[in-house]
Design a protein around this motif. Sequence first.
Motif, PDB file in Angstrom:
ATOM      1  N   ALA A  82       0.844  -1.271   0.011  1.00 33.56           N
ATOM      2  CA  ALA A  82       0.041  -0.098   0.011  1.00 33.56           C
ATOM      3  C   ALA A  82       1.020   1.247  -0.075  1.00 33.56           C
ATOM      4  CB  ALA A  82      -0.722  -0.068   1.275  1.00 33.56           C
ATOM      5  N   GLN A  83       0.338   2.399  -0.549  1.00 29.52           N
ATOM      6  CA  GLN A  83       1.169   3.795  -0.523  1.00 29.52           C
ATOM      7  C   GLN A  83       1.410   3.637   1.099  1.00 29.52           C
ATOM      8  OE1 GLN A  83      -2.182   5.977  -2.048  1.00 29.52           O
ATOM      9  NE2 GLN A  83      -0.619   6.748  -3.742  1.00 29.52           N
ATOM     10  N   GLY A  84       2.663   4.382   1.426  1.00 34.12           N
ATOM     11  CA  GLY A  84       3.121   4.303   2.803  1.00 34.12           C
ATOM     12  C   GLY A  84       3.639   2.984   3.343  1.00 34.12           C
ATOM     13  N   GLY A  85       3.836   1.886   2.701  1.00 34.07           N
ATOM     14  CA  GLY A  85       4.028   0.703   3.035  1.00 34.07           C
ATOM     15  C   GLY A  85       5.544   0.597   2.812  1.00 34.07           C
ATOM     16  N   VAL A  86       6.057  -0.708   3.041  1.00 38.08           N
ATOM     17  CA  VAL A  86       7.263  -1.281   2.850  1.00 38.08           C
ATOM     18  C   VAL A  86       7.315  -2.832   2.368  1.00 38.08           C
ATOM     19  CG1 VAL A  86       9.734  -1.686   3.645  1.00 38.08           C
ATOM     20  CG2 VAL A  86       8.400   0.426   4.457  1.00 38.08           C
ATOM     21  N   ALA A  87       7.717  -2.733   1.059  1.00 37.90           N
ATOM     22  CA  ALA A  87       7.938  -4.459   0.794  1.00 37.90           C
ATOM     23  C   ALA A  87       9.301  -4.635   1.103  1.00 37.90           C
ATOM     24  CB  ALA A  87       7.631  -4.432  -0.758  1.00 37.90           C
ATOM     25  N   ARG A  88       9.479  -5.845   1.425  1.00 37.41           N
ATOM     26  CA  ARG A  88      10.880  -6.723   1.354  1.00 37.41           C
ATOM     27  C   ARG A  88      11.040  -7.885   0.532  1.00 37.41           C
ATOM     28  NH1 ARG A  88      11.554  -9.445   7.219  1.00 37.41           N
ATOM     29  NH2 ARG A  88      10.047 -11.057   6.176  1.00 37.41           N
ATOM     30  N   TRP A  89      12.666  -7.987   0.050  1.00 36.92           N
ATOM     31  CA  TRP A  89      12.864  -9.127  -0.993  1.00 36.92           C
ATOM     32  C   TRP A  89      13.857  -9.723  -0.045  1.00 36.92           C
ATOM     33  CZ3 TRP A  89      13.972  -8.169  -6.787  1.00 36.92           C
ATOM     34  CH2 TRP A  89      14.060  -9.184  -7.653  1.00 36.92           C
ATOM     35  N   SER A  90      13.805 -10.923   0.441  1.00 31.37           N
ATOM     36  CA  SER A  90      14.651 -11.314   1.280  1.00 31.37           C
ATOM     37  C   SER A  90      15.112 -12.865   0.804  1.00 31.37           C
ATOM     38  CB  SER A  90      14.225 -11.415   2.859  1.00 31.37           C
ATOM     39  OG  SER A  90      12.808 -12.252   2.703  1.00 31.37           O
ATOM     40  N   ASP A  91      14.650 -13.445  -0.220  1.00 35.12           N
ATOM     41  CA  ASP A  91      14.937 -14.691  -0.353  1.00 35.12           C
ATOM     42  C   ASP A  91      16.537 -15.001  -1.185  1.00 35.12           C
ATOM     43  OD1 ASP A  91      14.356 -13.659  -2.840  1.00 35.12           O
ATOM     44  OD2 ASP A  91      13.530 -15.528  -3.718  1.00 35.12           O
ATOM     45  N   MET A  92      17.267 -13.744  -1.485  1.00 32.20           N
ATOM     46  CA  MET A  92      18.459 -14.157  -1.998  1.00 32.20           C
ATOM     47  C   MET A  92      19.322 -13.236  -1.195  1.00 32.20           C
ATOM     48  SD  MET A  92      17.391 -13.062  -5.855  1.00 32.20           S
ATOM     49  CE  MET A  92      18.302 -14.048  -6.740  1.00 32.20           C
ATOM     50  N   ASP A  93      20.875 -13.372  -1.276  1.00 24.91           N
ATOM     51  CA  ASP A  93      21.745 -12.392  -0.366  1.00 24.91           C
ATOM     52  C   ASP A  93      22.265 -11.347  -1.265  1.00 24.91           C
ATOM     53  OD1 ASP A  93      23.287 -11.991   1.554  1.00 24.91           O
ATOM     54  OD2 ASP A  93      25.177 -13.106   0.700  1.00 24.91           O
ATOM     55  N   ALA A  94      21.466 -10.343  -1.037  1.00 24.90           N
ATOM     56  CA  ALA A  94      21.494  -9.082  -1.676  1.00 24.90           C
ATOM     57  C   ALA A  94      22.854  -8.256  -1.028  1.00 24.90           C
ATOM     58  CB  ALA A  94      20.246  -8.198  -1.532  1.00 24.90           C
ATOM     59  N   VAL A  95      23.265  -7.677  -2.010  1.00 26.60           N
ATOM     60  CA  VAL A  95      24.397  -6.523  -1.603  1.00 26.60           C
ATOM     61  C   VAL A  95      23.829  -4.919  -1.950  1.00 26.60           C
ATOM     62  CG1 VAL A  95      26.641  -5.345  -2.357  1.00 26.60           C
ATOM     63  CG2 VAL A  95      26.324  -8.063  -2.418  1.00 26.60           C
ATOM     64  N   SER A  96      22.876  -4.837  -2.834  1.00 22.18           N
ATOM     65  CA  SER A  96      22.198  -3.661  -2.990  1.00 22.18           C
ATOM     66  C   SER A  96      20.763  -3.843  -3.797  1.00 22.18           C
ATOM     67  CB  SER A  96      23.236  -2.803  -3.900  1.00 22.18           C
ATOM     68  OG  SER A  96      23.442  -3.208  -5.195  1.00 22.18           O
ATOM     69  N   CYS A  97      20.178  -2.671  -3.523  1.00 23.20           N
ATOM     70  CA  CYS A  97      18.757  -2.656  -4.105  1.00 23.20           C
ATOM     71  C   CYS A  97      18.448  -1.514  -5.213  1.00 23.20           C
ATOM     72  CB  CYS A  97      17.840  -2.734  -2.830  1.00 23.20           C
ATOM     73  SG  CYS A  97      18.394  -3.622  -1.396  1.00 23.20           S
ATOM     74  N   GLY A  98      17.805  -1.672  -5.862  1.00 23.66           N
ATOM     75  CA  GLY A  98      17.261  -0.673  -6.815  1.00 23.66           C
ATOM     76  C   GLY A  98      15.670  -0.323  -6.791  1.00 23.66           C
ATOM     77  N   PHE A  99      15.413   0.939  -6.753  1.00 20.21           N
ATOM     78  CA  PHE A  99      13.983   1.191  -6.861  1.00 20.21           C
ATOM     79  C   PHE A  99      13.793   2.885  -7.052  1.00 20.21           C
ATOM     80  CE2 PHE A  99      10.040   2.280  -4.040  1.00 20.21           C
ATOM     81  CZ  PHE A  99       9.084   1.720  -4.830  1.00 20.21           C
ATOM     82  N   LEU A 100      12.953   2.999  -8.135  1.00 21.06           N
ATOM     83  CA  LEU A 100      12.528   4.616  -8.751  1.00 21.06           C
ATOM     84  C   LEU A 100      13.830   5.151  -8.858  1.00 21.06           C
ATOM     85  CD1 LEU A 100      10.067   5.359  -5.697  1.00 21.06           C
ATOM     86  CD2 LEU A 100       9.669   4.486  -8.054  1.00 21.06           C
ATOM     87  N   GLY A 101      14.914   4.459  -9.582  1.00 18.98           N
ATOM     88  CA  GLY A 101      15.988   5.041 -10.261  1.00 18.98           C
ATOM     89  C   GLY A 101      17.029   5.157  -9.194  1.00 18.98           C
ATOM     90  N   LYS A 102      16.947   4.582  -8.119  1.00 18.35           N
ATOM     91  CA  LYS A 102      17.910   4.685  -7.040  1.00 18.35           C
ATOM     92  C   LYS A 102      18.634   3.567  -6.557  1.00 18.35           C
ATOM     93  CE  LYS A 102      16.456   9.293  -5.629  1.00 18.35           C
ATOM     94  NZ  LYS A 102      16.036  10.045  -4.031  1.00 18.35           N
ATOM     95  N   ARG A 103      19.849   3.406  -6.435  1.00 18.26           N
ATOM     96  CA  ARG A 103      20.564   2.033  -5.959  1.00 18.26           C
ATOM     97  C   ARG A 103      20.878   2.580  -4.577  1.00 18.26           C
ATOM     98  NH1 ARG A 103      24.484  -1.543  -9.485  1.00 18.26           N
ATOM     99  NH2 ARG A 103      24.931  -3.222  -7.894  1.00 18.26           N
ATOM    100  N   TYR A 104      20.740   1.524  -3.587  1.00 16.66           N
ATOM    101  CA  TYR A 104      21.354   1.696  -2.261  1.00 16.66           C
ATOM    102  C   TYR A 104      21.674   0.426  -1.604  1.00 16.66           C
ATOM    103  CZ  TYR A 104      16.194   0.638  -1.963  1.00 16.66           C
ATOM    104  OH  TYR A 104      14.949   0.062  -2.300  1.00 16.66           O
ATOM    105  N   PRO A 105      22.502   0.583  -0.553  1.00 13.66           N
ATOM    106  CA  PRO A 105      22.797  -0.647   0.062  1.00 13.66           C
ATOM    107  C   PRO A 105      21.604  -1.517   0.672  1.00 13.66           C
ATOM    108  CG  PRO A 105      24.117   1.151   1.146  1.00 13.66           C
ATOM    109  CD  PRO A 105      22.932   1.694   0.020  1.00 13.66           C
ATOM    110  N   ALA A 106      21.765  -2.859   0.510  1.00 18.17           N
ATOM    111  CA  ALA A 106      21.030  -3.903   1.194  1.00 18.17           C
ATOM    112  C   ALA A 106      21.204  -3.795   2.702  1.00 18.17           C
ATOM    113  CB  ALA A 106      20.829  -5.250   0.521  1.00 18.17           C
TER     114      ALA A 106
END
Length: 182
Positions: A32-56
Amino acid sequence: MRKTLLAAASLLAISSVATPALAAPELATQVAQGGVARWSDMDAVSCGFLGKRYPAIEGECFYPADMRLKPGVHEIALYGADDKQHLASLTVEKVDYPEIDITLPDDTFINVEAGNMSRHSEERQRVLALFKQPVGEPQFTLPLKKPVANLPASENDFGSRRTFNETRTSQHTGRDAPVAAG
């Protein structure tokens, strides 16, 4: 006072968000707007969303959907240790936030003195400058814990559009819980 029920999680309450984790890169999730999704099934080093890349954070990616983010399907990315990009879809659902009328007994909070408005403007500029800083390593670890041992029920007013003394309006971007000092 009017209140409409709201079913959005606050970024401040990330530890209690019941957003499903993505089971595979091609699986989509909803938030939902204002919520947070999580992707946790892989060993992430960084994430990308809305044109930005940031540390996992501890190998997991979190995707905060701002309360003003346009509803619809958005692409999310997870980057592994080999810098390989994995893509998925995040569906952001529209939320109708509550409208709340608040009457304050003292008008000094509505008609702010010139000196206080000047100080507010200066402080606001300093705070906005902080958002222009590069994203560094997270300053916390998971799982996050609640701020108090027995957190009382929230007013469920996250995202509410508040009208003060029928003159000033603002959107409430936090989650209120009645707790004592300390």
